[in-house]
Write a protein that holds these residues in place. Sequence first.
Motif, short mmCIF file in Angstrom:
data_model
loop_
_atom_site.label_atom_id
_atom_site.label_comp_id
_atom_site.label_asym_id
_atom_site.label_seq_id
_atom_site.Cartn_x
_atom_site.Cartn_y
_atom_site.Cartn_z
N MET A 1 0.85 -1.18 0.00
CA MET A 1 0.00 0.00 0.00
C MET A 1 0.90 1.24 0.00
SD MET A 1 -2.89 1.17 2.76
CE MET A 1 -4.10 -0.02 2.26
N ASN A 2 0.50 2.23 -0.77
CA ASN A 2 1.31 3.44 -0.83
C ASN A 2 1.08 4.32 0.41
OD1 ASN A 2 -1.15 4.72 -1.24
ND2 ASN A 2 -0.74 5.23 -3.36
N ALA A 3 1.88 5.34 0.54
CA ALA A 3 1.82 6.20 1.73
C ALA A 3 0.48 6.93 1.83
CB ALA A 3 2.97 7.20 1.69
N TYR A 4 -0.10 7.31 0.71
CA TYR A 4 -1.39 8.00 0.74
C TYR A 4 -2.46 7.11 1.36
CZ TYR A 4 0.80 11.21 -2.54
OH TYR A 4 1.64 12.10 -3.14
N GLY A 5 -2.48 5.85 0.93
CA GLY A 5 -3.46 4.90 1.46
C GLY A 5 -3.27 4.63 2.94
N LYS A 6 -2.01 4.52 3.37
CA LYS A 6 -1.73 4.29 4.79
C LYS A 6 -2.20 5.47 5.64
CE LYS A 6 2.27 1.34 4.04
NZ LYS A 6 3.73 1.24 4.17
N VAL A 7 -1.95 6.68 5.18
CA VAL A 7 -2.38 7.87 5.93
C VAL A 7 -3.90 7.95 5.96
CG1 VAL A 7 -2.39 10.40 5.92
CG2 VAL A 7 -0.26 9.16 5.57
N TYR A 8 -4.54 7.67 4.84
CA TYR A 8 -6.00 7.71 4.79
C TYR A 8 -6.59 6.68 5.76
CZ TYR A 8 -10.78 7.43 3.13
OH TYR A 8 -12.14 7.42 3.07
N ASP A 9 -6.05 5.47 5.75
CA ASP A 9 -6.54 4.44 6.67
C ASP A 9 -6.33 4.86 8.12
OD1 ASP A 9 -7.34 2.86 4.58
OD2 ASP A 9 -5.58 1.53 4.66
N ALA A 10 -5.18 5.46 8.41
CA ALA A 10 -4.90 5.90 9.78
C ALA A 10 -5.87 7.00 10.21
CB ALA A 10 -3.46 6.39 9.89
N LEU A 11 -6.25 7.86 9.29
CA LEU A 11 -7.17 8.96 9.64
C LEU A 11 -8.61 8.49 9.78
CD1 LEU A 11 -5.83 11.79 7.31
CD2 LEU A 11 -5.70 11.72 9.80
N VAL B 1 4.56 10.03 13.01
CA VAL B 1 5.75 10.66 12.42
C VAL B 1 6.25 9.85 11.24
CG1 VAL B 1 8.17 11.21 12.86
CG2 VAL B 1 6.43 11.88 14.51
N GLN B 2 6.27 8.52 11.39
CA GLN B 2 6.72 7.66 10.29
C GLN B 2 5.78 7.74 9.10
OE1 GLN B 2 9.68 6.07 10.16
NE2 GLN B 2 9.13 5.73 8.03
N LEU B 3 4.47 7.76 9.35
CA LEU B 3 3.50 7.88 8.25
C LEU B 3 3.69 9.18 7.49
CD1 LEU B 3 0.23 6.56 9.92
CD2 LEU B 3 1.44 5.52 8.01
N LEU B 4 3.87 10.27 8.21
CA LEU B 4 4.06 11.57 7.56
C LEU B 4 5.38 11.63 6.79
CD1 LEU B 4 2.63 13.98 10.25
CD2 LEU B 4 1.58 13.28 8.10
N ASP C 1 6.90 9.06 5.41
CA ASP C 1 6.69 8.26 4.19
C ASP C 1 5.89 9.04 3.15
OD1 ASP C 1 8.06 6.19 5.37
OD2 ASP C 1 6.26 5.07 5.92
N LEU C 2 4.88 9.75 3.63
CA LEU C 2 4.05 10.55 2.72
C LEU C 2 4.87 11.66 2.07
CD1 LEU C 2 1.20 11.11 1.63
CD2 LEU C 2 0.85 12.61 3.59
N ARG C 3 5.69 12.35 2.85
CA ARG C 3 6.54 13.41 2.32
C ARG C 3 7.53 12.86 1.30
NH1 ARG C 3 9.35 14.63 6.67
NH2 ARG C 3 10.97 13.24 5.97
N ARG C 4 8.12 11.72 1.61
CA ARG C 4 9.10 11.11 0.70
C ARG C 4 8.44 10.71 -0.61
NH1 ARG C 4 10.40 7.19 3.87
NH2 ARG C 4 11.70 8.55 5.14
N GLU C 5 7.28 10.09 -0.52
CA GLU C 5 6.57 9.66 -1.73
C GLU C 5 6.12 10.85 -2.57
OE1 GLU C 5 2.48 7.34 -2.55
OE2 GLU C 5 3.91 6.28 -1.27
N TYR C 6 5.60 11.88 -1.91
CA TYR C 6 5.17 13.08 -2.63
C TYR C 6 6.35 13.75 -3.34
CZ TYR C 6 3.39 17.73 -3.56
OH TYR C 6 3.05 18.90 -4.19
N GLY C 7 7.46 13.88 -2.65
CA GLY C 7 8.65 14.49 -3.26
C GLY C 7 9.14 13.70 -4.45
N GLN C 8 9.12 12.38 -4.34
CA GLN C 8 9.55 11.54 -5.45
C GLN C 8 8.61 11.66 -6.64
OE1 GLN C 8 12.43 9.81 -5.48
NE2 GLN C 8 12.01 9.30 -7.59
N GLU C 9 7.31 11.66 -6.38
CA GLU C 9 6.33 11.80 -7.47
C GLU C 9 6.45 13.17 -8.15
OE1 GLU C 9 2.46 11.06 -5.91
OE2 GLU C 9 2.81 8.91 -5.70
N LEU C 10 6.64 14.20 -7.36
CA LEU C 10 6.81 15.54 -7.92
C LEU C 10 8.05 15.60 -8.80
CD1 LEU C 10 6.03 18.57 -8.01
CD2 LEU C 10 7.49 18.86 -6.01
N ALA C 11 9.16 15.10 -8.30
CA ALA C 11 10.41 15.13 -9.07
C ALA C 11 10.29 14.29 -10.34
CB ALA C 11 11.56 14.64 -8.20
N ASP C 12 9.64 13.14 -10.27
CA ASP C 12 9.47 12.30 -11.46
C ASP C 12 8.63 13.00 -12.52
OD1 ASP C 12 10.99 10.33 -10.30
OD2 ASP C 12 9.27 9.09 -9.70
#
Length: 99
Positions: free
Chosen positions: A1-11, A23-26, A28-39
Motif C-alpha cells: 500500500m502506498n503512503a497516501y493509502g496508509k495515511v487515509y486508513d490511519a485517519l 511521524v513515520q507515516l508523515l 513516508d508521505l513526504r518522501r513519496e510526494y517528493g519523489q512523485e513531484l520530481a518524477d
Amino acid sequence: MNAYGKVYDALTDGRPRPRAEVVQLLADLRREYGQELADAVEKDLDGQYRRADTDTNAEFRRKRQKYGIAMRTLALVREFASNPRSFTTPAQRDPRSTP
C-alpha cells in the motif's frame, strides 16, 4: 500500500496512533510526494530540452546546460523530501561571474 493509502486508513479507522507511528507515516508521505513531484517534472523537462531540427550547436549546448541545472535541482528536491533535517542547501553561485 502506498503512503497516501496508509495515511487515509490511519485517519479514518478512528483509533489513536502513537506519536512515532504518525511521524513515520508523515515521513513516508513526504518522501513519496517528493519523489512523485520530481518524477513528473523530470518527465516534462525531458521533452522540453530535446534537440530540435532547427537548433544550432550553440542553442543545443544552452539547452543541455539548462537541463543539467534542472536535473541538479530535482536531485536536491528528492534529497530534501527524503530527509529534510539533514538537508543543507548548496552555496549559491553566479554563473555569469568569472573568478
